[in-house]
Design a protein around this motif. Structure first.
Motif, PDB file in Angstrom:
ATOM      1  N   ALA A   1       0.822  -1.205   0.000  1.00  6.85           N
ATOM      2  CA  ALA A   1       0.000   0.000   0.000  1.00  6.85           C
ATOM      3  C   ALA A   1       0.860   1.260   0.000  1.00  6.85           C
ATOM      4  CB  ALA A   1      -0.934  -0.007   1.214  1.00  6.85           C
ATOM      5  N   PHE A   2       1.989   1.194   0.713  1.00  2.00           N
ATOM      6  CA  PHE A   2       2.846   2.380   0.760  1.00  2.00           C
ATOM      7  C   PHE A   2       3.534   2.621  -0.574  1.00  2.00           C
ATOM      8  CE2 PHE A   2       6.766   4.700   1.893  1.00  2.00           C
ATOM      9  CZ  PHE A   2       6.151   5.858   2.344  1.00  2.00           C
ATOM     10  N   TRP A   3       3.989   1.565  -1.223  1.00  2.00           N
ATOM     11  CA  TRP A   3       4.572   1.733  -2.556  1.00  2.00           C
ATOM     12  C   TRP A   3       3.553   2.381  -3.499  1.00  2.00           C
ATOM     13  CZ3 TRP A   3       9.135   1.912  -4.758  1.00  2.00           C
ATOM     14  CH2 TRP A   3      10.233   1.271  -4.164  1.00  2.00           C
ATOM     15  N   GLN A   4       2.293   1.930  -3.436  1.00  2.00           N
ATOM     16  CA  GLN A   4       1.284   2.515  -4.320  1.00  2.00           C
ATOM     17  C   GLN A   4       1.051   3.981  -3.985  1.00  2.00           C
ATOM     18  OE1 GLN A   4      -0.299   0.614  -7.040  1.00  2.00           O
ATOM     19  NE2 GLN A   4      -0.245   2.812  -7.517  1.00  2.00           N
ATOM     20  N   LYS A   5       1.067   4.315  -2.702  1.00  2.00           N
ATOM     21  CA  LYS A   5       0.918   5.710  -2.282  1.00  2.00           C
ATOM     22  C   LYS A   5       2.068   6.559  -2.826  1.00  2.00           C
ATOM     23  CE  LYS A   5       0.326   8.465   1.975  1.00  2.00           C
ATOM     24  NZ  LYS A   5       1.518   9.337   1.897  1.00  2.00           N
ATOM     25  N   GLU A   6       3.290   6.042  -2.738  1.00  2.00           N
ATOM     26  CA  GLU A   6       4.450   6.770  -3.242  1.00  2.00           C
ATOM     27  C   GLU A   6       4.401   6.926  -4.763  1.00  2.00           C
ATOM     28  OE1 GLU A   6       7.588   7.768  -0.834  1.00  2.00           O
ATOM     29  OE2 GLU A   6       5.475   8.190  -0.459  1.00  2.00           O
ATOM     30  N   ILE A   7       3.892   5.910  -5.439  1.00  2.00           N
ATOM     31  CA  ILE A   7       3.731   6.000  -6.897  1.00  2.00           C
ATOM     32  C   ILE A   7       2.714   7.084  -7.250  1.00  2.00           C
ATOM     33  CG2 ILE A   7       2.870   4.776  -8.930  1.00  2.00           C
ATOM     34  CD1 ILE A   7       4.004   2.189  -7.624  1.00  2.00           C
TER      35      ILE A   7
ATOM     36  N   HIS B   1      10.258   6.716  -8.715  1.00  2.00           N
ATOM     37  CA  HIS B   1      10.786   5.799  -9.731  1.00  2.00           C
ATOM     38  C   HIS B   1      10.853   4.411  -9.103  1.00  2.00           C
ATOM     39  CE1 HIS B   1      13.156   4.793 -13.359  1.00  2.00           C
ATOM     40  NE2 HIS B   1      13.755   3.926 -12.547  1.00  2.00           N
ATOM     41  N   THR B   2      10.072   3.485  -9.596  1.00  2.00           N
ATOM     42  CA  THR B   2      10.036   2.138  -9.025  1.00  2.00           C
ATOM     43  C   THR B   2      11.271   1.357  -9.464  1.00  2.00           C
ATOM     44  OG1 THR B   2       8.603   1.487 -10.870  1.00  2.00           O
ATOM     45  CG2 THR B   2       7.543   2.053  -8.773  1.00  2.00           C
ATOM     46  N   PRO B   3      11.577   0.254  -8.782  1.00  2.00           N
ATOM     47  CA  PRO B   3      12.834  -0.460  -9.061  1.00  2.00           C
ATOM     48  C   PRO B   3      12.999  -0.883 -10.524  1.00  2.00           C
ATOM     49  CG  PRO B   3      11.929  -1.192  -6.978  1.00  2.00           C
ATOM     50  CD  PRO B   3      10.892  -0.294  -7.588  1.00  2.00           C
ATOM     51  N   ASP B   4      14.221  -0.750 -10.978  1.00  2.00           N
ATOM     52  CA  ASP B   4      14.581  -1.225 -12.321  1.00  2.00           C
ATOM     53  C   ASP B   4      14.910  -2.712 -12.303  1.00  2.00           C
ATOM     54  OD1 ASP B   4      14.635   1.448 -13.658  1.00  2.00           O
ATOM     55  OD2 ASP B   4      16.243   1.806 -12.222  1.00  2.00           O
ATOM     56  N   HIS B   5      15.325  -3.200 -11.129  1.00  2.00           N
ATOM     57  CA  HIS B   5      15.622  -4.626 -10.953  1.00  2.00           C
ATOM     58  C   HIS B   5      15.148  -5.045  -9.578  1.00  2.00           C
ATOM     59  CE1 HIS B   5      18.067  -5.091 -14.590  1.00  2.00           C
ATOM     60  NE2 HIS B   5      18.616  -3.931 -14.294  1.00  2.00           N
TER      61      HIS B   5
ATOM     62  N   ASP C   1      -0.014  -0.625  -9.452  1.00  2.00           N
ATOM     63  CA  ASP C   1      -0.257   0.104 -10.699  1.00  2.00           C
ATOM     64  C   ASP C   1       1.007   0.893 -11.007  1.00  2.00           C
ATOM     65  OD1 ASP C   1      -1.288   1.381 -12.870  1.00  2.00           O
ATOM     66  OD2 ASP C   1      -2.615   2.717 -11.741  1.00  2.00           O
ATOM     67  N   LEU C   2       1.924   0.258 -11.723  1.00  2.00           N
ATOM     68  CA  LEU C   2       3.237   0.833 -11.964  1.00  2.00           C
ATOM     69  C   LEU C   2       3.169   1.937 -13.020  1.00  2.00           C
ATOM     70  CD1 LEU C   2       5.319  -2.474 -12.089  1.00  2.00           C
ATOM     71  CD2 LEU C   2       5.263  -0.815 -10.217  1.00  2.00           C
ATOM     72  N   PRO C   3       4.049   2.921 -12.906  1.00  2.00           N
ATOM     73  CA  PRO C   3       4.103   3.976 -13.925  1.00  2.00           C
ATOM     74  C   PRO C   3       4.429   3.392 -15.300  1.00  2.00           C
ATOM     75  CG  PRO C   3       5.353   4.604 -11.967  1.00  2.00           C
ATOM     76  CD  PRO C   3       5.014   3.161 -11.811  1.00  2.00           C
ATOM     77  N   LYS C   4       3.978   4.060 -16.321  1.00  2.00           N
ATOM     78  CA  LYS C   4       4.247   3.621 -17.685  1.00  2.00           C
ATOM     79  C   LYS C   4       5.743   3.544 -17.926  1.00  2.00           C
ATOM     80  CE  LYS C   4       3.157   4.681 -22.512  1.00  2.00           C
ATOM     81  NZ  LYS C   4       2.461   5.622 -23.438  1.00  2.00           N
ATOM     82  N   GLY C   5       6.188   2.457 -18.527  1.00  2.00           N
ATOM     83  CA  GLY C   5       7.599   2.281 -18.834  1.00  2.00           C
ATOM     84  C   GLY C   5       8.418   1.664 -17.717  1.00  2.00           C
ATOM     85  N   SER C   6       7.789   1.380 -16.564  1.00  2.00           N
ATOM     86  CA  SER C   6       8.513   0.791 -15.439  1.00  2.00           C
ATOM     87  C   SER C   6       8.863  -0.662 -15.713  1.00  2.00           C
ATOM     88  CB  SER C   6       7.677   0.862 -14.165  1.00  2.00           C
ATOM     89  OG  SER C   6       7.402   2.197 -13.817  1.00  2.00           O
TER      90      SER C   6
END
Length: 354
Positions: free
Chosen positions: A146-152, A158-162, A183-188
């Motif tokens: 839930a916190f990751w989604q809030k930060e997004i 910028h969510t992890p590349d790896h 729900d990751l940003p486009k291109g993540s």
């Protein structure tokens, strides 16, 4: 008591000394500061600990960027301006949620847990060999989700590349609950973590440190890649020898060396590592970061500078230790484990594991 390693363990304790120099770049996160109390730190209340400050790269940015967007641009600037042999990464170090081994240690007390109960597979009500998450542990992982989604949504982080994850069940479950369904940003980068042996917990005689087979892990998460060379059975745990902190730090440095300086590495600067308290502590030692013990389910980012050196790699051997333990439940003791007089300490396994 010091013992030489068995043949199955030699490959882990004898490693090439790192030709990469790591350093934690401080001044960006609250967890870098000695004044921050790790025991009370709440990453969800502190924006992952990111300090509200200006950066040199701000003058190159558009207006109305969030703190995390501006930080991402600063890290990118570091990489753009650094020579080829230097790169910067942000490591999101996540500890697994509460496992049944954590609950059992709380129940029995640490001295008794360490010298007897942890060497068993479980008791009549719970299993803690390669422990699964408790209901509380599941809740902690969902809090992270839930916190990751809030930060997004709010910080456009910028969510992890790896993504990397330890092969133990509790970390696999934690990573899955933390990152699946976002729900990751486009291109993540999509969430498909690499299962990596060397990011596992410090290897003791406790059965919670004994991983299951490769086949079992693959069956749990068949779409997740398992690194090349991953053995079918656990060749590192034997219930007798325990990894020293020096041996674990060699292991951690080796694992980090496989994360840095890959293809497109400077452009893929955000990395998630879902691991364990002991292993995260080891990683922080390798990075030269202050001691910062994570609560179950917690996550901290660390900005890391890595520099390839000219020194030649040299073989480094760090012996493991034998850990004596009781053969029957210990006499109650608050500060230390005392075996019953009829059950002298031994250095043979009490449980065979899986």
């Amino acid at each position: 008591m010091k013992l030489s390693l068995g043949s199955a363990l030699v490959g882990l304790a004898v490693a090439q000394a790192s030709t990469v120099k790591y350093s934690a770049v401080t001044g960006y996160f609250l967890q870098d500061e000695d004044s921050t109390d790790a025991s009370t730190f709440d990453y969800t209340a502190e924006n992952f600990g990111l300090i509200n400050r200006t950066y040199p790269a701000d003058k190159h940015n558009k207006k109305h960027l969030t703190q995390w967007e501006r930080f991402y641009h600063q890290v990118s600037r570091f990489n753009e301006e650094s020579p080829k042999h230097v790169e910067y990464k942000v490591l999101f170090l996540g500890r697994h949620g509460e496992g049944w081994h954590n609950a059992a240690e709380t129940y029995y007390g640490t001295p008794a847990w360490n010298c007897y109960w942890a060497e068993l597979d479980g008791n009549s009500t719970a299993t803690w060999a390669d422990a699964s998450l408790t209901e509380n542990g599941i809740s902690q992982a969902l809090t992270a989700n839930a916190f990751w989604q809030k930060e997004i949504n709010e910080q456009r982080i910028h969510t992890p590349d790896h993504y990397y994850v330890s092969p133990l069940t509790r970390t696999l479950q934690t990573a899955n609950l933390t990152f699946t369904g976002l729900d990751l940003p486009k291109g993540s980068a999509i969430f498909k973590p690499t299962i990596k042996e060397l990011f596992r917990e410090g290897i003791s005689i406790h059965t919670c440190d004994h991983r299951r087979s490769r086949s079992y892990i693959h069956e749990m998460f068949p779409s997740w890649p398992i690194e090349k060379g991953f053995s079918e059975e656990d060749e590192l745990w034997n219930g007798v020898l325990a990894e020293t902190s020096g041996a674990q730090d060699i292991r951690s440095a080796t694992a980090l060396g496989q994360v840095f300086f890959g293809s497109s590495s400077k452009k893929e600067s955000f990395v998630s590592i879902t691991s364990h308290s002991g292993e995260i502590s080891s990683i922080l030692r390798v990075l030269g970061h202050r001691t910062f013990k994570l609560n179950t389910g917690a996550v901290i980012p660390v900005l890391v500078r890595a520099e390839k050196t000219d020194k030649k790699a040299t073989a480094t051997s760090v012996p493991w230790t034998a850990e004596p333990h009781c053969t029957e439940p210990p006499v109650s003791s608050v500060s230390a484990c005392v075996c019953p007089s009829s059950a002298a300490p031994v250095t043979t396994p009490l449980a065979t594991g899986f």
